[in-house]
Design a protein around this motif. Structure first.
Motif, PDB file in Angstrom:
ATOM      1  N   LEU A  97      83.918  93.878  57.299  1.00  0.00           N
ATOM      2  CA  LEU A  97      83.067  92.741  57.607  1.00  0.00           C
ATOM      3  C   LEU A  97      81.867  92.692  56.663  1.00  0.00           C
ATOM      4  O   LEU A  97      81.188  93.691  56.468  1.00  0.00           O
ATOM      5  CB  LEU A  97      82.571  92.816  59.058  1.00  0.00           C
ATOM      6  CG  LEU A  97      83.652  92.913  60.140  1.00  0.00           C
ATOM      7  CD1 LEU A  97      83.022  93.195  61.497  1.00  0.00           C
ATOM      8  CD2 LEU A  97      84.475  91.630  60.198  1.00  0.00           C
ATOM      9  N   ARG A  98      81.637  91.522  56.096  1.00  0.00           N
ATOM     10  CA  ARG A  98      80.496  91.339  55.175  1.00  0.00           C
ATOM     11  C   ARG A  98      79.359  90.646  55.917  1.00  0.00           C
ATOM     12  O   ARG A  98      79.576  89.637  56.602  1.00  0.00           O
ATOM     13  CB  ARG A  98      80.929  90.504  53.966  1.00  0.00           C
ATOM     14  CG  ARG A  98      79.814  90.165  52.993  1.00  0.00           C
ATOM     15  CD  ARG A  98      80.396  89.627  51.691  1.00  0.00           C
ATOM     16  NE  ARG A  98      81.194  88.431  51.907  1.00  0.00           N
ATOM     17  CZ  ARG A  98      80.732  87.177  51.819  1.00  0.00           C
ATOM     18  NH1 ARG A  98      79.463  86.983  51.523  1.00  0.00           N
ATOM     19  NH2 ARG A  98      81.524  86.145  51.998  1.00  0.00           N
ATOM     20  N   LEU A  99      78.155  91.188  55.775  1.00  0.00           N
ATOM     21  CA  LEU A  99      76.987  90.598  56.416  1.00  0.00           C
ATOM     22  C   LEU A  99      76.627  89.290  55.712  1.00  0.00           C
ATOM     23  O   LEU A  99      76.407  89.257  54.517  1.00  0.00           O
ATOM     24  CB  LEU A  99      75.805  91.568  56.369  1.00  0.00           C
ATOM     25  CG  LEU A  99      74.507  91.091  57.035  1.00  0.00           C
ATOM     26  CD1 LEU A  99      74.702  90.922  58.533  1.00  0.00           C
ATOM     27  CD2 LEU A  99      73.374  92.078  56.749  1.00  0.00           C
ATOM     28  N   ILE A 100      76.552  88.196  56.500  1.00  0.00           N
ATOM     29  CA  ILE A 100      76.237  86.881  55.953  1.00  0.00           C
ATOM     30  C   ILE A 100      74.772  86.533  56.168  1.00  0.00           C
ATOM     31  O   ILE A 100      74.080  86.089  55.251  1.00  0.00           O
ATOM     32  CB  ILE A 100      77.130  85.790  56.591  1.00  0.00           C
ATOM     33  CG1 ILE A 100      78.612  86.079  56.306  1.00  0.00           C
ATOM     34  CG2 ILE A 100      76.744  84.409  56.084  1.00  0.00           C
ATOM     35  CD1 ILE A 100      78.997  86.010  54.849  1.00  0.00           C
ATOM     36  N   SER A 101      74.284  86.740  57.382  1.00  0.00           N
ATOM     37  CA  SER A 101      72.887  86.404  57.672  1.00  0.00           C
ATOM     38  C   SER A 101      72.365  87.263  58.813  1.00  0.00           C
ATOM     39  O   SER A 101      73.131  87.799  59.620  1.00  0.00           O
ATOM     40  CB  SER A 101      72.728  84.913  58.003  1.00  0.00           C
ATOM     41  OG  SER A 101      73.470  84.578  59.161  1.00  0.00           O
ATOM     42  N   ASN A 102      71.044  87.378  58.869  1.00  0.00           N
ATOM     43  CA  ASN A 102      70.356  88.208  59.856  1.00  0.00           C
ATOM     44  C   ASN A 102      69.055  87.485  60.203  1.00  0.00           C
ATOM     45  O   ASN A 102      68.104  87.495  59.441  1.00  0.00           O
ATOM     46  CB  ASN A 102      70.092  89.590  59.254  1.00  0.00           C
ATOM     47  CG  ASN A 102      69.279  90.494  60.166  1.00  0.00           C
ATOM     48  OD1 ASN A 102      68.847  90.098  61.249  1.00  0.00           O
ATOM     49  ND2 ASN A 102      69.038  91.720  59.720  1.00  0.00           N
ATOM     50  N   CYS A 103      69.023  86.802  61.365  1.00  0.00           N
ATOM     51  CA  CYS A 103      67.897  85.941  61.734  1.00  0.00           C
ATOM     52  C   CYS A 103      67.201  86.483  62.974  1.00  0.00           C
ATOM     53  O   CYS A 103      67.859  86.908  63.923  1.00  0.00           O
ATOM     54  CB  CYS A 103      68.385  84.522  62.023  1.00  0.00           C
ATOM     55  SG  CYS A 103      69.459  83.821  60.764  1.00  0.00           S
ATOM     56  N   ILE A 116      73.151  88.120  64.200  1.00  0.00           N
ATOM     57  CA  ILE A 116      73.903  88.701  63.085  1.00  0.00           C
ATOM     58  C   ILE A 116      75.191  87.910  62.871  1.00  0.00           C
ATOM     59  O   ILE A 116      75.955  87.690  63.813  1.00  0.00           O
ATOM     60  CB  ILE A 116      74.252  90.184  63.363  1.00  0.00           C
ATOM     61  CG1 ILE A 116      72.996  90.968  63.749  1.00  0.00           C
ATOM     62  CG2 ILE A 116      74.943  90.799  62.154  1.00  0.00           C
ATOM     63  CD1 ILE A 116      71.918  91.014  62.692  1.00  0.00           C
ATOM     64  N   THR A 117      75.410  87.476  61.644  1.00  0.00           N
ATOM     65  CA  THR A 117      76.643  86.775  61.286  1.00  0.00           C
ATOM     66  C   THR A 117      77.385  87.584  60.233  1.00  0.00           C
ATOM     67  O   THR A 117      76.808  87.952  59.208  1.00  0.00           O
ATOM     68  CB  THR A 117      76.343  85.366  60.738  1.00  0.00           C
ATOM     69  OG1 THR A 117      75.630  84.622  61.725  1.00  0.00           O
ATOM     70  CG2 THR A 117      77.634  84.639  60.385  1.00  0.00           C
ATOM     71  N   MET A 118      78.659  87.879  60.514  1.00  0.00           N
ATOM     72  CA  MET A 118      79.486  88.660  59.591  1.00  0.00           C
ATOM     73  C   MET A 118      80.815  87.934  59.367  1.00  0.00           C
ATOM     74  O   MET A 118      81.266  87.180  60.236  1.00  0.00           O
ATOM     75  CB  MET A 118      79.736  90.065  60.151  1.00  0.00           C
ATOM     76  CG  MET A 118      78.482  90.791  60.590  1.00  0.00           C
ATOM     77  SD  MET A 118      78.763  92.487  61.152  1.00  0.00           S
ATOM     78  CE  MET A 118      78.688  93.349  59.582  1.00  0.00           C
ATOM     79  N   GLU A 119      81.407  88.164  58.210  1.00  0.00           N
ATOM     80  CA  GLU A 119      82.671  87.499  57.870  1.00  0.00           C
ATOM     81  C   GLU A 119      83.710  88.540  57.471  1.00  0.00           C
ATOM     82  O   GLU A 119      83.404  89.483  56.728  1.00  0.00           O
ATOM     83  CB  GLU A 119      82.444  86.522  56.715  1.00  0.00           C
ATOM     84  CG  GLU A 119      83.640  85.656  56.385  1.00  0.00           C
ATOM     85  CD  GLU A 119      83.280  84.556  55.400  1.00  0.00           C
ATOM     86  OE1 GLU A 119      82.517  83.643  55.780  1.00  0.00           O
ATOM     87  OE2 GLU A 119      83.743  84.615  54.238  1.00  0.00           O
ATOM     88  N   LYS A 120      84.922  88.384  57.974  1.00  0.00           N
ATOM     89  CA  LYS A 120      85.987  89.331  57.657  1.00  0.00           C
ATOM     90  C   LYS A 120      86.451  89.134  56.216  1.00  0.00           C
ATOM     91  O   LYS A 120      86.834  88.037  55.818  1.00  0.00           O
ATOM     92  CB  LYS A 120      87.161  89.154  58.615  1.00  0.00           C
ATOM     93  CG  LYS A 120      88.284  90.167  58.403  1.00  0.00           C
ATOM     94  CD  LYS A 120      89.343  90.068  59.474  1.00  0.00           C
ATOM     95  CE  LYS A 120      90.507  91.007  59.202  1.00  0.00           C
ATOM     96  NZ  LYS A 120      91.531  90.947  60.263  1.00  0.00           N
ATOM     97  N   VAL A 121      86.440  90.230  55.444  1.00  0.00           N
ATOM     98  CA  VAL A 121      86.783  90.142  54.021  1.00  0.00           C
ATOM     99  C   VAL A 121      88.005  90.982  53.657  1.00  0.00           C
ATOM    100  O   VAL A 121      88.545  90.857  52.555  1.00  0.00           O
ATOM    101  CB  VAL A 121      85.586  90.571  53.142  1.00  0.00           C
ATOM    102  CG1 VAL A 121      84.456  89.566  53.277  1.00  0.00           C
ATOM    103  CG2 VAL A 121      85.100  91.971  53.507  1.00  0.00           C
ATOM    104  N   LYS A 122      88.447  91.868  54.575  1.00  0.00           N
ATOM    105  CA  LYS A 122      89.664  92.640  54.296  1.00  0.00           C
ATOM    106  C   LYS A 122      90.291  93.111  55.596  1.00  0.00           C
ATOM    107  O   LYS A 122      89.640  93.176  56.640  1.00  0.00           O
ATOM    108  CB  LYS A 122      89.363  93.822  53.379  1.00  0.00           C
ATOM    109  CG  LYS A 122      88.794  95.057  54.047  1.00  0.00           C
ATOM    110  CD  LYS A 122      88.573  96.145  53.004  1.00  0.00           C
ATOM    111  CE  LYS A 122      88.231  97.490  53.662  1.00  0.00           C
ATOM    112  NZ  LYS A 122      89.399  98.161  54.241  1.00  0.00           N
ATOM    113  N   GLU A 123      91.577  93.418  55.523  1.00  0.00           N
ATOM    114  CA  GLU A 123      92.280  93.914  56.704  1.00  0.00           C
ATOM    115  C   GLU A 123      91.913  95.383  56.935  1.00  0.00           C
ATOM    116  O   GLU A 123      91.687  96.138  55.982  1.00  0.00           O
ATOM    117  CB  GLU A 123      93.795  93.782  56.520  1.00  0.00           C
ATOM    118  CG  GLU A 123      94.291  92.336  56.448  1.00  0.00           C
ATOM    119  CD  GLU A 123      94.062  91.571  57.747  1.00  0.00           C
ATOM    120  OE1 GLU A 123      93.807  92.209  58.785  1.00  0.00           O
ATOM    121  OE2 GLU A 123      94.130  90.327  57.708  1.00  0.00           O
TER     122      GLU A 123
END
Length: 462
Positions: free
Chosen positions: A388-394, A407-414
């Protein structure tokens, strides 16, 4: 051809609400990315400013953002701007005439509004500002009630209400394109919600979380700490299918004591499905069930487009999971109520990230709240995962000593076999475990504040 090129090089002005300042940029970026567009601000971009000038967009892109955003109030095609009215005039006179002409014809109707940020103008002053725009070649008829085109003069007087300048810091003029979705905050207010609990998420933040997660039509969204379903309501509003789980049997089934004033017990039809029915989105409701987030019941397959949740912090809702420190040898019958034990915050977040890594589709997003004790907060306290890649932290400030971070995270690999244990070898893991003492620190700060107030009142009485 020249007209086409000039129309493609337009600037757009976004007028933003002056609340939840940290959340605005990630929301606009997420909504633009749904259109495949980057966030390209003008040269003098200031994140805390209520006006943003954006480039490289089409009118359709801007309308698409405004159809979802709860942080933005309105959007305009920017025709001119400057630090003074003289600079504004020069800027407007240099604006390509072919861009103005379609909206100034004789057979059209129009209206000009004057908006000021951080200052209130008398009606007569507004009229003077409109009359001063007589150098613009308007040929149509003024219509205050139902104009075909609306134009707006916007003056920015800074953000300090205690130091309002006599003259504006900056002035903009443009053609109104669309309004944002601020009305959703009122129409979906929890004050009028059919089914609520002690920790029901307010409507504005629910929609912000939905936009940060890039939820779109026909997505499948899951909330593992669903509570009374505030986040499901927001996601279903934008066309997503929603489902969730919670360990609290009474909340899932709408039973037990009511959270409303002057109402002791919940009504017969107080449940999450009824909330979606209230807003006309019941068809997007899949189901919710009683389940322990530490023991997921799902098959290990990537099915969710987004996971959006607000885990319990141990303040108004306890952090519990099923289990016991004792050896259980006696078999349980069907009516057995499982024993629960403490569920540490560090374990909640570790389990949540591992679950998301396995069950999010590639590119899917996890959005959740992380409570922090402000005097000790550092970026190393934000849990990480290799997938998971960190996208934003507000940050949303709760008190002088506590806050929670979206916290917003996006899946980047299995996920691979050892990814679920990666946090144990991470040097960041120690501060990450510091979340376990959040409850004690929260009440410690609260007690200190109460003691100070008591001392102050005692001194006054003496």
């Amino acid at each position: 051809m020249a007209a086409t090129n000039s129309r493609s090089c337009l600037q757009y002005l976004i007028h933003l609400a002056h609340d939840h300042l940290d959340f605005r940029l990630p929301e606009i970026k997420a909504l633009l990315s749904l259109r495949g567009k980057p966030f390209t601000p003008s040269e003098n971009f200031k994140e805390k400013c209520p006006f943003w000038c954006l480039e490289g967009l089409s009118e359709e892109d801007v309308c698409s953002v405004m159809a979802r955003s709860v942080c933005a109030k309105s959007a305009f095609e920017l025709w001119g701007h400057g630090q003074t009215h003289s600079e504004l005039r020069t800027s407007l006179l240099n604006y390509p005439m072919e861009n103005m002409t379609p909206f100034m014809r004789k057979d059209s109707t129009y209206r000009i509004n004057v908006y000021t940020f951080n200052k209130t103008l008398e009606f007569a002053d507004r009229i003077k500002r409109i009359d001063a725009l007589d150098y613009l070649p308007f040929e149509g008829t003024v219509s205050l009630k139902s104009p075909q085109h609306v134009f707006c003069l916007l003056e920015d007087y800074g953000t300090d209400p205690n130091n309002i300048p006599e003259h504006p810091d900056y002035i903009y003029f443009g053609r109104w394109i669309a309004d944002g979705q601020r009305e959703l905050i009122r129409s979906h207010s929890v004050k009028n919600r059919h089914f609520i609990g002690n920790t029901s998420m307010e409507a504005g933040l629910s929609f912000i979380m939905t936009n940060h997660a890039k939820v779109k039509e026909n997505d499948l969204v899951f909330d593992p700490f669903v509570g009374t379903g505030s986040l499901l309501v927001a996601c279903s509003q934008f066309g997503a299918y929603v489902c969730g789980t919670d360990i609290d049997y009474n909340t899932i089934h709408g039973k037990g004591r009511s959270s409303r004033k002057n109402q002791k017990w919940r009504g017969v039809d107080e449940n999450i499905r009824a909330n979606l029915r209230q807003y006309g989105t019941e068809k997007m409701y899949l189901d919710v069930m009683v389940s322990d987030a530490s023991k997921p019941v799902w098959r290990r397959t990537a099915v969710f487009d987004a996971i959006i949740t607000d885990p319990p912090y141990g303040i108004r809702e306890s952090t519990r999971r099923t289990g016991s420190n004792k050896d259980m040898t006696k078999p349980c019958d069907e009516s057995h109520v499982p024993v629960s034990q403490e569920y540490h915050l560090s374990d909640i977040f570790s389990d949540l990230l591992n679950f998301s890594a396995h069950h999010l589709v590639m590119g899917g997003r996890l959005v959740y709240w992380l409570p922090v004790y402000r005097p000790e907060y550092c970026e190393e306290m934000v849990p990480l995962h290799p997938c998971l890649r960190l996208i934003s932290n507000c940050e949303q400030t709760l008190s002088s000593h506590t806050s929670r971070r979206l916290i917003t995270m996006e899946k980047v690999k299995e996920p691979e076999e050892l990814d679920s244990l990666a946090h144990l070898s991470d040097p960041r893991f120690s501060p990450y475990q510091g979340h376990n003492a959040f409850r004690e620190k929260y009440f410690s700060g609260l007690n200190k504040k109460c003691a100070k107030e008591d001392n102050k009142s005692n001194n006054l009485s003496q």
